[in-house]
Every structure is written in structure tokens, then in C-alpha cells.
Design a protein around this motif. Structure first.
Motif, PDB file in Angstrom:
ATOM      1  N   PRO A  12       0.827  -1.210   0.000  1.00 20.69           N
ATOM      2  CA  PRO A  12       0.000   0.000   0.000  1.00 20.69           C
ATOM      3  C   PRO A  12       0.862   1.260   0.000  1.00 20.69           C
ATOM      4  O   PRO A  12       2.080   1.200   0.199  1.00 20.69           O
ATOM      5  CB  PRO A  12      -0.799  -0.126   1.298  1.00 20.69           C
ATOM      6  N   PRO A  13       0.225   2.416  -0.190  1.00 25.94           N
ATOM      7  CA  PRO A  13       0.966   3.675  -0.129  1.00 25.94           C
ATOM      8  C   PRO A  13       1.587   3.892   1.253  1.00 25.94           C
ATOM      9  O   PRO A  13       1.110   3.348   2.248  1.00 25.94           O
ATOM     10  CB  PRO A  13      -0.102   4.740  -0.396  1.00 25.94           C
ATOM     11  N   VAL A  14       2.622   4.701   1.295  1.00 27.35           N
ATOM     12  CA  VAL A  14       3.299   5.047   2.546  1.00 27.35           C
ATOM     13  C   VAL A  14       3.121   6.544   2.791  1.00 27.35           C
ATOM     14  O   VAL A  14       3.446   7.355   1.919  1.00 27.35           O
ATOM     15  CB  VAL A  14       4.807   4.706   2.482  1.00 27.35           C
ATOM     16  N   VAL A  15       2.621   6.884   3.968  1.00 24.97           N
ATOM     17  CA  VAL A  15       2.515   8.290   4.372  1.00 24.97           C
ATOM     18  C   VAL A  15       3.761   8.576   5.207  1.00 24.97           C
ATOM     19  O   VAL A  15       3.815   8.288   6.396  1.00 24.97           O
ATOM     20  CB  VAL A  15       1.222   8.567   5.168  1.00 24.97           C
ATOM     21  N   TRP A  19       4.622   7.998   9.208  1.00 23.94           N
ATOM     22  CA  TRP A  19       5.503   6.891   9.578  1.00 23.94           C
ATOM     23  C   TRP A  19       6.707   7.397  10.363  1.00 23.94           C
ATOM     24  O   TRP A  19       7.077   6.825  11.383  1.00 23.94           O
ATOM     25  CB  TRP A  19       5.935   6.125   8.335  1.00 23.94           C
ATOM     26  N   ASP A  20       7.323   8.481   9.891  1.00 23.15           N
ATOM     27  CA  ASP A  20       8.469   9.045  10.612  1.00 23.15           C
ATOM     28  C   ASP A  20       8.066   9.499  12.012  1.00 23.15           C
ATOM     29  O   ASP A  20       8.797   9.268  12.981  1.00 23.15           O
ATOM     30  CB  ASP A  20       9.085  10.205   9.835  1.00 23.15           C
ATOM     31  N   ALA A  21       6.899  10.132  12.138  1.00 22.82           N
ATOM     32  CA  ALA A  21       6.424  10.585  13.456  1.00 22.82           C
ATOM     33  C   ALA A  21       6.193   9.392  14.380  1.00 22.82           C
ATOM     34  O   ALA A  21       6.561   9.432  15.563  1.00 22.82           O
ATOM     35  CB  ALA A  21       5.142  11.403  13.308  1.00 22.82           C
ATOM     36  N   GLN A  25       8.254   8.737  17.801  1.00 21.99           N
ATOM     37  CA  GLN A  25       7.503   8.635  19.061  1.00 21.99           C
ATOM     38  C   GLN A  25       7.757   7.306  19.766  1.00 21.99           C
ATOM     39  O   GLN A  25       7.956   7.262  20.978  1.00 21.99           O
ATOM     40  CB  GLN A  25       6.009   8.784  18.768  1.00 21.99           C
ATOM     41  N   GLU A  26       7.740   6.228  19.008  1.00 26.82           N
ATOM     42  CA  GLU A  26       7.844   4.894  19.603  1.00 26.82           C
ATOM     43  C   GLU A  26       9.266   4.423  19.840  1.00 26.82           C
ATOM     44  O   GLU A  26       9.520   3.709  20.806  1.00 26.82           O
ATOM     45  CB  GLU A  26       7.119   3.877  18.722  1.00 26.82           C
ATOM     46  N   TYR A  27      10.181   4.799  18.929  1.00 26.68           N
ATOM     47  CA  TYR A  27      11.520   4.220  18.974  1.00 26.68           C
ATOM     48  C   TYR A  27      12.646   5.238  19.000  1.00 26.68           C
ATOM     49  O   TYR A  27      13.811   4.869  19.112  1.00 26.68           O
ATOM     50  CB  TYR A  27      11.727   3.287  17.768  1.00 26.68           C
ATOM     51  N   GLY A  28      12.317   6.521  18.813  1.00 28.57           N
ATOM     52  CA  GLY A  28      13.341   7.551  18.813  1.00 28.57           C
ATOM     53  C   GLY A  28      14.234   7.542  17.591  1.00 28.57           C
ATOM     54  O   GLY A  28      15.364   8.024  17.637  1.00 28.57           O
ATOM     55  N   VAL A  29      13.737   6.979  16.487  1.00 26.24           N
ATOM     56  CA  VAL A  29      14.503   6.929  15.235  1.00 26.24           C
ATOM     57  C   VAL A  29      13.615   7.386  14.090  1.00 26.24           C
ATOM     58  O   VAL A  29      12.397   7.474  14.220  1.00 26.24           O
ATOM     59  CB  VAL A  29      15.026   5.501  14.942  1.00 26.24           C
ATOM     60  N   ASP A  30      14.235   7.640  12.925  1.00 27.34           N
ATOM     61  CA  ASP A  30      13.424   8.009  11.761  1.00 27.34           C
ATOM     62  C   ASP A  30      12.784   6.749  11.165  1.00 27.34           C
ATOM     63  O   ASP A  30      12.969   5.651  11.671  1.00 27.34           O
ATOM     64  CB  ASP A  30      14.249   8.776  10.730  1.00 27.34           C
ATOM     65  N   GLY A  31      12.053   6.912  10.105  1.00 26.88           N
ATOM     66  CA  GLY A  31      11.303   5.809   9.502  1.00 26.88           C
ATOM     67  C   GLY A  31      12.112   4.814   8.702  1.00 26.88           C
ATOM     68  O   GLY A  31      11.539   3.962   8.025  1.00 26.88           O
ATOM     69  N   GLY A  32      13.407   4.901   8.728  1.00 22.46           N
ATOM     70  CA  GLY A  32      14.251   3.907   8.077  1.00 22.46           C
ATOM     71  C   GLY A  32      14.213   3.920   6.564  1.00 22.46           C
ATOM     72  O   GLY A  32      14.498   2.918   5.923  1.00 22.46           O
ATOM     73  N   GLY A  33      13.825   5.040   5.994  1.00 24.69           N
ATOM     74  CA  GLY A  33      13.828   5.143   4.544  1.00 24.69           C
ATOM     75  C   GLY A  33      12.580   4.614   3.862  1.00 24.69           C
ATOM     76  O   GLY A  33      12.504   4.590   2.632  1.00 24.69           O
ATOM     77  N   ARG A  34      11.585   4.166   4.633  1.00 22.96           N
ATOM     78  CA  ARG A  34      10.332   3.721   4.019  1.00 22.96           C
ATOM     79  C   ARG A  34       9.663   4.934   3.381  1.00 22.96           C
ATOM     80  O   ARG A  34       9.427   5.939   4.045  1.00 22.96           O
ATOM     81  CB  ARG A  34       9.396   3.106   5.047  1.00 22.96           C
ATOM     82  N   CYS A  35       9.394   4.857   2.106  1.00 21.70           N
ATOM     83  CA  CYS A  35       8.820   6.014   1.434  1.00 21.70           C
ATOM     84  C   CYS A  35       7.865   5.568   0.338  1.00 21.70           C
ATOM     85  O   CYS A  35       7.919   4.432  -0.149  1.00 21.70           O
ATOM     86  CB  CYS A  35       9.910   6.919   0.872  1.00 21.70           C
ATOM     87  N   ASP A  36       6.997   6.479  -0.043  1.00 19.92           N
ATOM     88  CA  ASP A  36       5.987   6.181  -1.047  1.00 19.92           C
ATOM     89  C   ASP A  36       6.615   5.903  -2.416  1.00 19.92           C
ATOM     90  O   ASP A  36       6.140   5.052  -3.157  1.00 19.92           O
ATOM     91  CB  ASP A  36       4.979   7.320  -1.128  1.00 19.92           C
ATOM     92  N   LEU A  82       2.283   3.364   7.599  1.00 21.23           N
ATOM     93  CA  LEU A  82       2.807   2.209   6.868  1.00 21.23           C
ATOM     94  C   LEU A  82       1.857   1.011   6.924  1.00 21.23           C
ATOM     95  O   LEU A  82       1.599   0.375   5.916  1.00 21.23           O
ATOM     96  CB  LEU A  82       4.171   1.813   7.448  1.00 21.23           C
ATOM     97  N   HIS A  83       1.357   0.696   8.113  1.00 19.44           N
ATOM     98  CA  HIS A  83       0.533  -0.496   8.301  1.00 19.44           C
ATOM     99  C   HIS A  83      -0.954  -0.167   8.170  1.00 19.44           C
ATOM    100  O   HIS A  83      -1.402   0.885   8.618  1.00 19.44           O
ATOM    101  CB  HIS A  83       0.831  -1.119   9.666  1.00 19.44           C
ATOM    102  N   LEU A  84      -1.699  -1.080   7.591  1.00 19.57           N
ATOM    103  CA  LEU A  84      -3.109  -0.847   7.297  1.00 19.57           C
ATOM    104  C   LEU A  84      -3.969  -0.711   8.553  1.00 19.57           C
ATOM    105  O   LEU A  84      -3.802  -1.446   9.520  1.00 19.57           O
ATOM    106  CB  LEU A  84      -3.661  -1.993   6.445  1.00 19.57           C
ATOM    107  N   SER A  85      -4.916   0.205   8.478  1.00 19.62           N
ATOM    108  CA  SER A  85      -5.945   0.348   9.503  1.00 19.62           C
ATOM    109  C   SER A  85      -7.106  -0.577   9.146  1.00 19.62           C
ATOM    110  O   SER A  85      -7.071  -1.282   8.129  1.00 19.62           O
ATOM    111  CB  SER A  85      -6.446   1.797   9.529  1.00 19.62           C
TER     112      SER A  85
END
Length: 126
Positions: A12-15, A19-21, A25-36, A82-85
């Protein structure tokens, strides 16, 4: 399972901002390069492989974008960018169901069973 049909799915698309936020918030790191951009490129390769091998392909990226209208509208279809709702799973379920109906001729009335997001931060479930 010899002879079993294979069904390929795009991602699916990546926002990216969402994802970075979430990752910050959860891990103190950026989104690891996951991008749309990479999600779209990966989808192109999946569609190409499906065509090459004669496999049905469910384009989840296109299905969600058709409902979202644009990348700005994808938020409700993902829990964290990243993950589906639940809404995202409903779209994918309908697309997969349609593909399986075409390939296997499944009976009507098979329900979607998805318990909803598990352990997702409440602030990101908009």
C-alpha cells in the motif's frame, strides 16, 4: 502445494510524515527510509513479475489510492503511515476477494475478520 494458484499483492501507499512521526515517538529513530516512491516502484516490479508468470496481481496501492483520492487522503487507511488500519484492510480484503473470486470462483458471503489495530498508539489512529 503443486498446482495451487499464486496471488501477488503490491504494497500500500506510505505516508512518510506519519511513519516518521510514529517511529520517532515509539523508537526515537526516523522511519528507516520507508517512502511512497519505493512503494510505487516495488509495486511496478510486483506487477511485472505477475505478468511474466501469468499470476493474478492485486494492486493494493491502486485500490487504496482510488479510495483516498491522493496521498494526502491515505491517512485513514493506515494506522501509522505504513501499516493498514481497519479501513485499509477493508479495501484490501475487497480487492483480494475479487481476485480470488475470479481465479477460484469462491462462494458469496465469506466475511472479513480483522480484529483492528493491536497496540497502535491512540494518537495515530485517526
Amino acid at each position: 502445494f503443486p498446482g495451487a494458484p499464486v496471488l501477488l499483492l503490491t504494497v500500500p501507499p506510505v505516508v512518510e510524515a506519519q511513519w516518521d512521526a510514529f517511529c520517532q515517538q515509539e523508537y526515537g529513530v526516523d522511519g528507516g527510509g520507508r517512502c511512497d516512491r519505493l512503494a510505487k516502484a516495488y509495486g511496478g516490479v510486483v506487477r511485472q513479475v505477475a505478468a511474466e508468470y501469468g499470476c493474478p496481481c492485486v494492486d493494493t496501492y491502486a485500490a487504496i489510492m482510488a479510495r483516498a483520492g491522493s496521498l494526502d487522503g491515505v491517512g485513514p487507511f493506515v494506522t501509522d503511515g505504513l501499516h493498514l488500519s481497519t479501513e485499509g484492510h477493508e479495501v484490501v480484503h475487497a480487492a483480494v476477494r475479487a481476485a480470488l473470486d475470479e481465479v477460484l470462483g469462491l462462494p458469496e458471503g465469506i466475511p472479513m475478520q480483522y480484529p483492528g489495530p493491536v497496540n497502535a498508539p491512540l494518537g495515530l489512529l485517526k
